[in-house]
Each structure stands twice: as structure tokens, then as C-alpha cells.
Scaffold this motif. Structure first.
Motif, mmCIF file in Angstrom:
data_model
loop_
_atom_site.group_PDB
_atom_site.id
_atom_site.type_symbol
_atom_site.label_atom_id
_atom_site.label_comp_id
_atom_site.label_asym_id
_atom_site.label_seq_id
_atom_site.Cartn_x
_atom_site.Cartn_y
_atom_site.Cartn_z
ATOM 1 N N LEU A 50 0.841 -1.202 0.000
ATOM 2 C CA LEU A 50 0.000 0.000 0.000
ATOM 3 C C LEU A 50 0.878 1.255 0.000
ATOM 4 C CD1 LEU A 50 -2.879 1.232 0.179
ATOM 5 C CD2 LEU A 50 -2.684 1.098 2.660
ATOM 6 N N CYS B 219 -9.702 1.748 5.396
ATOM 7 C CA CYS B 219 -9.311 1.659 6.811
ATOM 8 C C CYS B 219 -7.928 2.239 7.069
ATOM 9 C CB CYS B 219 -9.403 0.218 7.297
ATOM 10 S SG CYS B 219 -8.073 -0.834 6.691
ATOM 11 N N GLY B 220 -7.256 2.682 6.002
ATOM 12 C CA GLY B 220 -5.956 3.318 6.202
ATOM 13 C C GLY B 220 -4.867 2.331 6.582
ATOM 14 N N GLY B 221 -4.988 1.094 6.145
ATOM 15 C CA GLY B 221 -3.927 0.111 6.367
ATOM 16 C C GLY B 221 -4.063 -0.676 7.652
ATOM 17 N N CYS C 284 -1.931 -3.730 2.461
ATOM 18 C CA CYS C 284 -1.436 -2.987 3.622
ATOM 19 C C CYS C 284 -0.658 -3.896 4.573
ATOM 20 C CB CYS C 284 -2.582 -2.304 4.344
ATOM 21 S SG CYS C 284 -3.798 -3.442 5.011
ATOM 22 N N SER D 55 -8.151 2.152 -0.233
ATOM 23 C CA SER D 55 -8.061 1.839 1.191
ATOM 24 C C SER D 55 -9.091 2.692 1.899
ATOM 25 C CB SER D 55 -6.674 2.182 1.727
ATOM 26 O OG SER D 55 -6.743 2.315 3.136
ATOM 27 N N GLY E 4 -5.931 -3.287 8.030
ATOM 28 C CA GLY E 4 -6.228 -4.689 7.749
ATOM 29 C C GLY E 4 -7.669 -5.087 7.999
ATOM 30 N N ILE E 5 -8.593 -4.125 7.927
ATOM 31 C CA ILE E 5 -9.987 -4.500 8.178
ATOM 32 C C ILE E 5 -10.934 -4.218 7.013
ATOM 33 C CG2 ILE E 5 -9.991 -4.483 10.714
ATOM 34 C CD1 ILE E 5 -10.925 -1.597 10.646
ATOM 35 N N CYS E 6 -10.513 -3.390 6.045
ATOM 36 C CA CYS E 6 -11.483 -3.055 4.993
ATOM 37 C C CYS E 6 -11.340 -3.931 3.748
ATOM 38 C CB CYS E 6 -11.366 -1.586 4.605
ATOM 39 S SG CYS E 6 -9.897 -1.194 3.634
ATOM 40 N N SER E 7 -10.188 -4.514 3.549
ATOM 41 C CA SER E 7 -9.886 -5.394 2.413
ATOM 42 C C SER E 7 -9.945 -4.705 1.055
ATOM 43 C CB SER E 7 -10.807 -6.623 2.391
ATOM 44 O OG SER E 7 -11.989 -6.363 1.674
ATOM 45 N N LYS E 8 -9.961 -3.372 1.054
ATOM 46 C CA LYS E 8 -10.042 -2.644 -0.219
ATOM 47 C C LYS E 8 -8.709 -2.672 -0.968
ATOM 48 C CE LYS E 8 -14.189 -0.836 0.365
ATOM 49 N NZ LYS E 8 -15.310 -1.209 -0.468
ATOM 50 N N CYS E 9 -7.619 -3.018 -0.254
ATOM 51 C CA CYS E 9 -6.269 -2.881 -0.807
ATOM 52 C C CYS E 9 -5.758 -4.175 -1.446
ATOM 53 C CB CYS E 9 -5.329 -2.472 0.323
ATOM 54 S SG CYS E 9 -5.295 -3.720 1.635
ATOM 55 N N LEU F 224 -3.425 -8.823 1.160
ATOM 56 C CA LEU F 224 -3.832 -7.474 1.559
ATOM 57 C C LEU F 224 -2.613 -6.566 1.376
ATOM 58 C CD1 LEU F 224 -5.972 -8.005 4.809
ATOM 59 C CD2 LEU F 224 -6.770 -7.645 2.463
HETATM 60 S S1 FES Z 1 -6.185 -0.893 3.646
HETATM 61 FE FE1 FES Z 1 -7.875 -1.688 4.638
HETATM 62 S S2 FES Z 1 -7.398 -3.793 4.687
HETATM 63 FE FE2 FES Z 1 -5.697 -2.958 3.779
#
Ligand code: FES
Length: 683
Positions: A28, A42-44, A96, A40, A46-51, A94
Motif C-alpha cells: 500500500l 481503513c488506512g492500512g 497494507c 483503502s 487490515g480490516i477493509c480489504s479494499k487494498c 492485503l
Molecule cells: S487498507 Fe484496509 S485492509 Fe488494507
């Protein structure tokens, strides 16, 4: 210090961006460093899985690298936890969490790109790239400290600035009323929706959820027409349409066409308030119905974009449209507008939702035409392109890279099935396709909702549930064109008698004739015919359309156009051949006549999903030359010549190369009720 060339090389696909990063950099962080579009929320953490990204291993001669199995750090606990809970697709990591250790090639899948391209079905509209004004940000907010007193909102603003570089946010009082409870409920971890558009206005926090908000964000793209209002509920992250629906514009009770609504306001001082209330009420109802259909909370709808003609534009905003009814057709405001949804009484969506109304081009050429231009991009075309948005008012654009012209032409509602004796809206049971055998003069047709043609086995059974209820816009266009091709009407539009045409389907109706397409009266159903009045209504509508196009061609000094794009709610259903036989559109090679579907609606959706698109159209409208049909001296002349089917004087060479139109005349020099036995056929 180590040589930077010893650092791992990272190559992102599909962008092709590459660069060296310090070993141990997360994917990321590397993406941000190299300007790669990796999402992203959640900003890294590890909870949003957008990355999510997909590493590729092996030898890549194209990129000049070999990627080893240990190119990325090992699968970690955060990824394992996410995989256990939600599941990660095979091969995904992921971004991030995974750190770059050696040279690596990383693919960013479309769903991990913020500015992902939305694939569109029609080839005649420009590609749409996601760039929404409202986005979600997950933040950790500092808890209050008695020794350093500051408000919860100030600390939220600081968190947004520090964690996301979103500076100087503002919020409505109703947001502040909600803020404290949500911050505590989320244990100081919250997701906020921030609206930051292209105008440079202060970013505004629209809503807040405890923890990570995973319910999505939605917007409404509204095409507010004089006859119908259509809306698409769209996912603001993916651009995907979640639900689409339409309803009749309730202002119809004040007048079918725009000018009669303007007259209503002129005759009834203050009448614009009733018209405004009617249309605003309809928008609110439509929004509610769409949220229900998509199964989402209406609170998740945080934006709406609206396209409409100038009269609807004024009536929606509560502005008296009288000035638009008379020269010089001055708009109260032509620029784009960004305002709270509440100002338009759109209270059935998020209370802090924002609306964006596209700019108008001129007094008769509205935001709907601007939206058509945004969707079809004539200003990017090498060929001279004519775009016609068929509706109660036709929006017409003509242009190419050098210059674009626009006008609006009052076609009336005939193309939408109104003012037609058996006309109806496009709905199951409506005849939408018609063919007439030129020898036997017998028709066959198809109705909406049934796959068979009427003369095929199984039609009766298949149509049992829908019935044959009437004829819709595309059906009437085909019917009239087929009647012309079969020699049932002459170039002036006169329907021949049974005697003149040789078919009993041409029935006398007073002093004129009508042609019966379907007679269901024995079973208690309707009789669907095309009457002389229907033909006249279609002739008026198509002449207005053709004359508008011709006016733009005159202005441009063009004898012909290279390409024609038909747009409009039913633009996709109009057969190019039939439109040309009718003389709705100028002569052009048939394979160069295509459909862009509901381009105004598409333009609204583009503006909803992309602030870049808003910027584009705001600068674009300034470059469009407007032609006012109402005062153009040649409009009337073109209109009269276009009354014939296909046209009194224009030769239509392309059409003649594919269709042989019979030379018939049913004019008896009197009432048109028959008597002319001379039937001449050509070819
Ligand atoms: S940025 Fe949200 S899970 Fe990686």
C-alpha cells in the motif's frame, strides 16, 4: 548508505507503474509512493480489504524481472484473520499487510482501484471512470482529555487531516447532534462519509458510523423529463446500478407539454409553487421506492445528480419559468448547482445528502442536453456526429473535434406514444415492432414481454398474460415507416382506402382511413390501428426533429453527417432503417446510425460517479454553440419540407440504396377519401 539500485523493484499492473522501494515497505505504501491507484478505507489497518492485490511469480522477460516466492513477506495473522472471517480470493494478499522484500510484479484488480473504469454496454458513450465526490474514511479519533480541552468534532477533523490528509472539514448541526454518540459507540473508531467536490468548497462530513462501515454509499442519478422521471440508484464505490425505476411526471396534470405548463404559471400567478411541489414530491417518492427495491437504508443515499430541460430545471428549483416562454428565453441561472438535497425537499434520503444539477446550455437547451453531450462526447469525434435525444423535446447536438452545436426541438409527446389513438407507454403488451408484407399488406408484430412474432406458432399462448394492449413509441415509428414501404401511405402521409391499397385493413373513418394492425375486439380486447390523425402527429414530431438537425447542419455548412447517434429512453429501440424511411433523421449510411440508449441518464450517472466528469461538462457547455430553433427563420421552411415521408426535397441517396419506396399518391385533390385508382409502383 545502500545503493538504491539494490532496492527491490516493484512493478504494478495494469498501470505499468514501476519503481524501487526500501525493503519492508508495504504494498500500500509503495503504491502511494509510485502514484498507483490502490484503494483503502481503513488506512492500512487490515480490516477493509479494499487494498487487495495479486502478486505474480516467475520470470517476466517483458518487465525484465524474476519474481521469487519470497518476494513478499509471509502471509500474516491479519490476513489470516480476514481470510477466516470473510475469505480472500485465491492468490490475493492485503496490500497494507504484505511487505515488499524482493523484485515483484503486482496486479491491482479493478475492485481495488479507486478510479476504476466502469464498463459500459454501449459503444457510443465515453468510458466512465469512478471519481466520486463522497468517499468513506475510517479514522481513529483521539479521546477527550480534560487537560487539553477540545471538541469531539475538532478531534475528528484532526484525525481526518493526519490520517487521510483531508483538511478543514465542516459539518451541519444535524451531524454534530449525532457525532458524540457514534464516537463513543465505536470506541473512537469511526467511518465518516466526506463530500469533497470539484468546486473547491470546504469538504463536508455528511455522515458517521461506529467502527468500519461496510454498508456502502449510494447516489441517485435522476433524469427529470417532462413526461417521465427516471432514476438509477448507483453504488458510489463501484458505479454499479443497484436499482432503476421511473414514474410519470405528475406535472402532466398541469399540461402535457412544457409550454402549456409555462402557460399555466402565466395564467395562475403563484402556480409555479404547485408545479414545484408536484415534481419534488415525485422525486422524494421515487428515491424511497428505489431504496426499498435495492434493499438499502435510504440514509445510505448521500448524493443525487439531476439532469432536466430548462423549464423543469426552473420548476424544480421553485423559479417561475415565464421568462423561458418568450424571447430572449433568459434562464435565471445556467451554471451547475450544488446544494443540499433538503433544499429540493428530497427528504427521503440522507438528511445531509447533496445534490448536483448539471449546467444548462441555453434557454431552450438544458442540463439534459449537457448530459447527452457528456455521455456521447461529440467534441472528441473525428467524424461529424449528429446526436439526437428523442423525447417530448428533442435535444440535438452536431459536431466533431472542431466545434459542437446544439439545439432543442419541440417534438411533442407523439414519439412516446402519447397523442396516438392506440398509443401507450412502453410496457408489456405494447406493440414495439411491426412488419408489413408489401405484397399482401398483412402486418406481423411483436409485443413487449413476448419473444414470438404475432404470426409465429406459440404467440397466442405466450401473449396470453400480457395481451396486446396498444402501440408504443418505437412501434408507431415502425408502423408508419412500414406503411410507407408497403404503399399504404403516400409521401404526403395520406392513408389510402381499401380500394386504393388492395387491403380491407384500410378502413374508412369518416373522411379519412386507418390501417388495422390488430383487432382483438372479438375477445373483448382493443383494436390497434394507425389513424390519419396518428400519422399527422408523427409527421409533426418527426418534422420538428429533422428541421432541428437541418438547422444545425446549415449553421455548420454540412451537406451530410458521417454518423448518427440515437439517444433517449427509447432511443435504443428505434430501428435506424425505419427512422430514416420516416425521415426523422437525415440520410446516412445505415450502419452509421447507432444507439446510445438513455444518454441523458448516462450523463447524470457519470456526473454522479465522477467529479472529473462534472468539471468536464462545466467547461464543455461553454464551448457549445447554441442555436435557438424558435426564432430561426429557416426552421419553419425546414419543418414544412420535412413533413413529407421521408422528405419533400432531400434525396436520401443512402436510404434509396437499401429501400425502394413505392411511388403512390392517394390525394384525390379533395378530401382524401378515395377515388384515385392509379397506383404507380416503382422497381
Ligand atoms: S487498507 Fe484496509 S485492509 Fe488494507
Amino acid at each position: 548508505m545502500s545503493d538504491p539500485n539494490d532496492q527491490p523493484l516493484v512493478i504494478f499492473t495494469p498501470s505499468g507503474k514501476r519503481g524501487r522501494v526500501a525493503p519492508g515497505t508495504t504494498v500500500l505504501a509503495a503504491a502511494r509512493q509510485l502514484g498507483v491507484d490502490l484503494d483503502s478505507v481503513c488506512g492500512g489497518r487490515g480490516i477493509c480489504s479494499k487494498c487487495q492485490i495479486t502478486p505474480s511469480y516467475g520470470q517476466f522477460s517483458k518487465h525484465g524481472v524474476t519474481v521469487h516466492e519470497d518476494a513478499l513477506s509471509e502471509w500474516n495473522k491479519v490476513e489470516q484473520r480476514y481470510d477466516d472471517k470473510r475469505g480472500l480470493k485465491q492468490g490475493r494478499r492485503l496490500g497494507c499487510q504484505a511487505c515488499i522484500q524482493r523484485d515483484v510484479v503486482l496486479d491491482v484488480p479493478p475492485e481495488s482501484q479507486v478510479h476504476r473504469q466502469v464498463i459500459r454496454k454501449s459503444a457510443d458513450t465515453r468510458p466512465m471512470v469512478m471519481d466520486p465526490a463522497t468517499r468513506l474514511y475510517f479514522v481513529e479519533v483521539a479521546e477527550p482529555d480534560m487537560h487539553e480541552p477540545s471538541g469531539d468534532f475538532e478531534r475528528l477533523a484532526t484525525a481526518l487531516k493526519e490520517q487521510w490528509k483531508v483538511e478543514a472539514v465542516t459539518a451541519d448541526p444535524s451531524f454534530l447532534a449525532k457525532l458524540q454518540g457514534v464516537l463513543r459507540k465505536g470506541d473512537w473508531q469511526v467511518t465518516v462519509a466526506v463530500h469533497a467536490d470539484h468546486t473547491g468548497a470546504t469538504p463536508r462530513v455528511l455522515d458517521i458510523w461506529p467502527g468500519l462501515h461496510e454498508g456502502g454509499l449510494f447516489g441517485l442519478a435522476i433524469d427529470l423529463g417532462s413526461t417521465t422521471i427516471a432514476a438509477h440508484l448507483t453504488d458510489l464505490e463501484t458505479g454499479e446500478v443497484k436499482a432503476a425505476s421511473g414514474l410519470m411526471n405528475p406535472q402532466i396534470r398541469f399540461g402535457e407539454d412544457l409550454m402549456s405548463r409555462v402557460s399555466y404559471v402565466m395564467m395562475n400567478p403563484g402556480g409555479e409553487k404547485e408545479l414545484t411541489a408536484a415534481v419534488r414530491g415525485a422525486l422524494a417518492d421515487l428515491a424511497k421506492a428505489l431504496a426499498k427495491e435495492a434493499g438499502i437504508s435510504p440514509d445510505l443515499i448521500v448524493e443525487a445528480t439531476i439532469v432536466c430541460n430548462p423549464v423543469m430545471h426552473h420548476l424544480l428549483l421553485g423559479i417561475d419559468p415565464t421568462e423561458l416562454g418568450q424571447a430572449p428565453f433568459a434562464l435565471a441561472l445556467s451554471e451547475a448547482l450544488s446544494l443540499p438535497a433538503g433544499d429540493l425537499d428530497l427528504t427521503t434520503i440522507n438528511t445531509r445528502a447533496r445534490t448536483y444539477i448539471l449546467p444548462c446550455i441555453a434557454g431552450h437547451v438544458g442540463a439534459d442536453a449537457a448530459a447527452v453531450s457528456l455521455a456521447t462526447a461529440p467534441e472528441m469525434s473525428d467524424e461529424l456526429m449528429l446526436v439526437i435525444d428523442v423525447g417530448t423535446n428533442a435535444e440535438i447536438l452536431l459536431g466533431d473535434k472542431s466545434r459542437v452545436l446544439a439545439c432543442s426541438s419541440p417534438t411533442g409527446p407523439a414519439f412516446e406514444g402519447a397523442q396516438i389513438s392506440s398509443g401507450q407507454r412502453a410496457a408489456p403488451g405494447a406493440i414495439e415492432r411491426v412488419e408489413i408484407n408489401p405484397e399482401t399488406k398483412e402486418p406481423r408484430f411483436r409485443v413487449i414481454g413476448v419473444d414470438h412474432w404475432s404470426d409465429e406458432d406459440g404467440f397466442a399462448a405466450a401473449a396470453a398474460s400480457t395481451g396486446v394492449t396498444g402501440i408504443c413509441g418505437s412501434g408507431i415509428i415502425e408502423a408508419v415507416a412500414e406503411m410507407r414501404m408497403a404503399g399504404l401511405i403516400d409521401p404526403s402521409g395520406l392513408i389510402g382506402s381499401a380500394e386504393q391499397t388492395g387491403t380491407a385493413r384500410c378502413e374508412a373513418e369518416g373522411r379519412t382511413h386507418s390501417y388495422v394492425i390488430y383487432d382483438g375486439t372479438d375477445e373483448g380486447g382493443p383494436k390497434v390501428s394507425v389513424t390519419q390523425g396518428d400519422i399527422r402527429a408523427i409527421q409533426l414530431a418527426k418534422s420538428a426533429l429533422y428541421a432541428g438537425a437541418q438547422l444545425l447542419m446549415d449553421e455548420r455548412g454540412a451537406e451530410k453527417v458521417d454518423r448518427i447517434v440515437l439517444a433517449g429512453a427509447f432511443g435504443a429501440h428505434i430501428s435506424p432503417k425505419h427512422a430514416m424511411v420516416l425521415g426523422m433523421i437525415p440520410d446516412a449510411p445505415l450502419d452509421k446510425v447507432t444507439s446510445a440508449g438513455n444518454a441523458a441518464g448516462t450523463g447524470a450517472r457519470m456526473a454522479l460517479c465522477s467529479v472529473a466528469a462534472r468539471r468536464q461538462i462545466e467547461t464543455g457547455v461553454g464551448k457549445i454553440t447554441k442555436i435557438e430553433t424558435a426564432i430561426a427563420p429557416r426552421f419553419q421552411e425546414h419543418f414544412v419540407a420535412a413533413n413529407a415521408i421521408p422528405h419533400a426535397t432531400a434525396p436520401f441517396p443512402e436510404l434509396s440504396s437499401v429501400v425502394n419506396l413505392p411511388t403512390v399518391s392517394f390525394n384525390t385533390g379533395g378530401d382524401g377519401s378515395g377515388g384515385n385508382r392509379r397506383r404507380r409502383r416503382r422497381g
